[in-house]
Motif scaffolding. Structure first.
Motif, mmCIF file in Angstrom:
data_model
loop_
_atom_site.group_PDB
_atom_site.id
_atom_site.type_symbol
_atom_site.label_atom_id
_atom_site.label_comp_id
_atom_site.label_asym_id
_atom_site.label_seq_id
_atom_site.Cartn_x
_atom_site.Cartn_y
_atom_site.Cartn_z
ATOM 1 N N ARG A 12 -22.898 23.475 46.314
ATOM 2 C CA ARG A 12 -22.002 23.796 47.374
ATOM 3 C C ARG A 12 -22.289 24.873 48.453
ATOM 4 O O ARG A 12 -23.009 25.917 47.897
ATOM 5 C CB ARG A 12 -20.551 24.010 47.086
ATOM 6 N N LEU A 13 -22.340 24.757 49.675
ATOM 7 C CA LEU A 13 -22.490 25.424 50.717
ATOM 8 C C LEU A 13 -21.065 26.167 51.252
ATOM 9 O O LEU A 13 -20.386 25.043 51.934
ATOM 10 C CB LEU A 13 -23.247 25.143 51.657
ATOM 11 N N ALA A 14 -20.784 27.340 51.415
ATOM 12 C CA ALA A 14 -19.825 28.016 51.993
ATOM 13 C C ALA A 14 -20.252 28.522 53.399
ATOM 14 O O ALA A 14 -21.328 28.888 53.566
ATOM 15 C CB ALA A 14 -18.860 29.056 51.056
ATOM 16 N N TYR A 15 -19.261 28.168 54.448
ATOM 17 C CA TYR A 15 -19.600 28.848 55.681
ATOM 18 C C TYR A 15 -18.504 29.123 56.288
ATOM 19 O O TYR A 15 -17.361 28.776 56.087
ATOM 20 C CB TYR A 15 -20.538 27.802 56.441
ATOM 21 N N GLN A 16 -18.466 29.739 57.605
ATOM 22 C CA GLN A 16 -17.457 29.917 58.562
ATOM 23 C C GLN A 16 -17.242 28.916 59.441
ATOM 24 O O GLN A 16 -18.288 28.451 60.174
ATOM 25 C CB GLN A 16 -17.434 31.293 59.056
ATOM 26 N N LEU A 17 -16.222 28.212 59.907
ATOM 27 C CA LEU A 17 -16.337 27.103 60.854
ATOM 28 C C LEU A 17 -15.073 27.432 61.914
ATOM 29 O O LEU A 17 -14.052 27.888 61.665
ATOM 30 C CB LEU A 17 -15.588 25.821 60.135
ATOM 31 N N GLU A 18 -15.643 27.470 63.198
ATOM 32 C CA GLU A 18 -14.551 27.633 64.331
ATOM 33 C C GLU A 18 -13.824 26.151 64.704
ATOM 34 O O GLU A 18 -14.509 25.095 64.645
ATOM 35 C CB GLU A 18 -15.316 27.838 65.544
ATOM 36 N N LEU A 19 -12.848 26.361 64.517
ATOM 37 C CA LEU A 19 -11.669 24.921 64.830
ATOM 38 C C LEU A 19 -11.299 24.875 66.381
ATOM 39 O O LEU A 19 -11.637 25.846 67.059
ATOM 40 C CB LEU A 19 -10.659 24.969 63.825
ATOM 41 N N PRO A 20 -10.739 23.786 66.514
ATOM 42 C CA PRO A 20 -10.453 23.698 68.204
ATOM 43 C C PRO A 20 -9.343 24.499 68.742
ATOM 44 O O PRO A 20 -9.395 24.698 69.907
ATOM 45 C CB PRO A 20 -9.955 22.032 68.300
ATOM 46 N N ASP A 21 -8.731 25.033 67.834
ATOM 47 C CA ASP A 21 -7.543 26.000 68.219
ATOM 48 C C ASP A 21 -8.100 27.521 68.093
ATOM 49 O O ASP A 21 -7.182 28.517 68.502
ATOM 50 C CB ASP A 21 -6.370 26.018 66.881
ATOM 51 N N ALA A 22 -9.300 27.707 68.241
ATOM 52 C CA ALA A 22 -10.169 28.734 68.267
ATOM 53 C C ALA A 22 -9.932 29.644 67.052
ATOM 54 O O ALA A 22 -10.650 30.851 66.925
ATOM 55 C CB ALA A 22 -9.799 29.582 69.371
ATOM 56 N N SER A 23 -9.455 29.343 66.057
ATOM 57 C CA SER A 23 -9.614 29.937 64.718
ATOM 58 C C SER A 23 -10.673 29.995 64.034
ATOM 59 O O SER A 23 -11.460 28.553 64.394
ATOM 60 C CB SER A 23 -8.349 29.555 63.812
ATOM 61 N N VAL A 24 -11.098 30.703 63.229
ATOM 62 C CA VAL A 24 -12.325 30.574 62.392
ATOM 63 C C VAL A 24 -12.000 30.602 60.950
ATOM 64 O O VAL A 24 -11.130 31.562 60.516
ATOM 65 C CB VAL A 24 -13.316 31.820 62.539
ATOM 66 N N GLN A 25 -12.330 29.287 60.197
ATOM 67 C CA GLN A 25 -11.863 29.343 58.861
ATOM 68 C C GLN A 25 -13.214 29.259 58.008
ATOM 69 O O GLN A 25 -14.283 29.045 58.377
ATOM 70 C CB GLN A 25 -11.034 27.812 58.692
ATOM 71 N N ILE A 26 -12.932 29.517 56.476
ATOM 72 C CA ILE A 26 -13.646 29.198 55.401
ATOM 73 C C ILE A 26 -13.836 27.704 55.050
ATOM 74 O O ILE A 26 -12.700 27.455 54.738
ATOM 75 C CB ILE A 26 -13.599 30.077 54.335
#
Length: 255
Positions: A12-26
């Motif tokens: 598996r690969l973990a990464y940070q992801l920017e969502l449409p609400d401008a938050s950044v999630q793991i």
């Protein structure tokens, strides 16, 4: 998508992801890009994930407000690999970034951001014992350390020295120190006016280091380079003139 981190078993690969609400999630996904799971939620920034040695949990940096709003600073958190049980991992009133779990799973290395008397930023390296919470500064790394990574045997920590903080040469350089803080740093890639290196990571067997490089191709753009663990045999690995290669993880071959 950014700041990738392979799981210890390479599945598996973990990464940070920017969502449409401008938050950044793991988030994590399978090695083929399928089975995406967003582990964190809520406002703000969840960034720079790193896996535990056994692959059962991840550490990351978290700020409830976006960069660089009033009151922005990241603290260290952990979360189980299935997204359950998020918990504070460090000091809530500190500005700590880029956690890396040690190969034996007992410690975490990270950078702590502070300011000197004139207000200039300083980055120091800290190692925190996960069981006791005791912290140990690594002063030999200096006050311009960024992007630390453990050697697979736990003996060394490799990092880059930020030119933005030292303002001595225009490029970063790659160094290595003993994980216990003894001795002096060894320069693996020396910065010059035209050549530099950043964001180093060890290969799974510890024999080589993957890092970002500038100036190796005669241009002032970013490529991906490799070198032996002692700094010898530097070579360009990837150099796409239309893109800057930045942010690296060297994983094992998955099943």
């Amino acid at each position: 998508m950014g700041v990738p981190a392979w799981s210890p078993d390479g599945t598996r690969l973990a990464y940070q992801l920017e969502l449409p609400d401008a938050s950044v999630q793991i988030a994590t996904m399978a090695r083929d890009g399928s089975d995406v799971h967003v582990l964190t939620s809520g406002p703000g920034i969840h960034e720079t994930p790193t896996w535990s040695a056994d692959g059962t949990w991840l550490a990351y940096g978290y700020s409830p407000v976006p960069c660089c709003s009033q009151g922005f600073h990241t603290v260290l958190y952990r979360i189980d690999a299935d997204g359950s049980d998020p918990a504070l991992l460090g000091e809530a009133d500190r500005f700590d970034v880029e956690p890396k779990v040690s190969p034996d799973g007992r410690s975490i290395a990270f950078e702590r951001l502070t300011s000197d008397a004139t207000g200039n930023q300083q980055n120091s390296m800290v190692v925190r014992d996960l069981a006791s919470g005791l912290e140990r500064a690594i002063p030999v790394a200096g006050m311009a350390v960024e992007h630390a990574d453990w050697s697979p045997d736990g003996r060394w920590i490799v990092y880059d020295v930020s030119n933005a903080l030292t303002q001595t040469v225009p490029k970063d350089q790659v160094e290595r120190i003993a994980a216990n803080g003894s001795g002096r740093p060894l320069t693996l890639l020396r910065a010059t006016q035209t050549v530099g290196g950043f964001k180093p990571v060890y290969s799974p067997d510890g024999s080589r280091i993957l890092f970002g490089c500038v100036g190796m191709n005669g241009r002032d753009d970013e490529a991906a380079c490799v070198m032996d663990a002692d700094g010898s045999n530097v070579a360009i690995l990837v150099d796409d003139p239309e893109w800057n290669e930045n942010g690296f993880s060297w994983g094992v071959a998955g099943p």
